[in-house]
Design a protein around this motif. Sequence first.
Motif, mmCIF file in Angstrom:
data_model
loop_
_atom_site.group_PDB
_atom_site.id
_atom_site.type_symbol
_atom_site.label_atom_id
_atom_site.label_comp_id
_atom_site.label_asym_id
_atom_site.label_seq_id
_atom_site.Cartn_x
_atom_site.Cartn_y
_atom_site.Cartn_z
ATOM 1 N N SER A 176 28.578 -36.249 -2.510
ATOM 2 C CA SER A 176 27.821 -34.892 -3.834
ATOM 3 C C SER A 176 28.794 -34.761 -4.183
ATOM 4 N N ASP B 125 30.295 -31.318 -2.777
ATOM 5 C CA ASP B 125 30.465 -31.016 -1.957
ATOM 6 C C ASP B 125 32.751 -31.308 -2.082
ATOM 7 N N GLY C 268 24.711 -26.278 -3.456
ATOM 8 C CA GLY C 268 25.874 -27.388 -2.543
ATOM 9 C C GLY C 268 26.219 -26.384 -1.647
ATOM 10 N N TYR D 199 26.686 -39.884 1.087
ATOM 11 C CA TYR D 199 25.575 -39.714 0.528
ATOM 12 C C TYR D 199 25.328 -40.322 -0.230
ATOM 13 N N ARG E 284 21.602 -40.150 -1.572
ATOM 14 C CA ARG E 284 20.690 -39.930 -2.678
ATOM 15 C C ARG E 284 19.881 -41.508 -3.250
#
Length: 307
Positions: A91, A94, A112, A236, A240
């Motif tokens: 992300s 991240d 996040g 991710y 997503r």
Amino acid sequence: MHGGTVPGNPGVAAYALKLRDPSPIPVVIAVPHAGRAYPRSLLERMRHPDFAAPRLEDRYVDLLGEAVSHETGAALLVAQAPRAMLDLNRSSDDVDWEMLGGVPADASTMTGTFSRRARSGLGLVPRRLPGLGELWKRRLDHAELQDRIGAIHQPYHSALASTLESIRDRWGAALLIDLHSMPPLAARSAGEPAPEFVIGDRFGSSCDGGIIGSAFAVLAQSARRASHNRPYAGGYVLERHAKRHEGLHCLQLEIDRTCYLDPRQTEIGPGFDATVSLLVGLVQRLAVDVAELGRTADRDRWRAAAE
């Protein structure tokens, strides 16, 4: 088709997309970790670039993807930006903020958290590797990170989302194969050979179970050893882009590098052609399953409309 840019590498796109119109099969192959377009400025900032940069790559797995796409007609999205610069399977928030000198002033707007992967050194921008330690000679600037996100992360994921949706709209369903490679795994127990492939579906949340079952059947028919979600369940990219209820199915496929590279795992090896042939058969089989899912979804929509 190309998009995005690699900061510090003028004229080099962040990704390359090959997409036939109309799509002959409802499959997209994405390769986020094989990029080799290293800006000189990036390599100069690395402590051990000759050793560290290749270790961060899914070495030449993009060549597998290109060969399979050519044979099957699957859409192909390949990141050209290197993982050392930005990890597309993370992300955009991240981040290990310590490598940037602290959390930015507007951190309150971020959703996040400081994840376990970021703490281990493998967040959005990799910080360290086991046995090597810190990768960089100096900290990263906040503005530079935002440039990378805007030039690489956002365009890549936008292209992937739109490609999946356009193929889903044509077929009623679409499958993403997020293609990776891995170093050889250790045997799980004495006398039990280690898996050569790992299929991840985030423990059933990202892909129809019938598709996963077909994938294992193809590998078993070729006497290839495979594992499900362990040690790689998908990251991710799957989180997503998978939307099963909308006909978007995603799996992650990890391939032991010794299957297609030489013994040093640095160059194409004697197993490359056999691995391509196996993957071609896999994609063709899964394409049939996905097309059937799309037809079933269409029949269900017509039935619901009639009622």
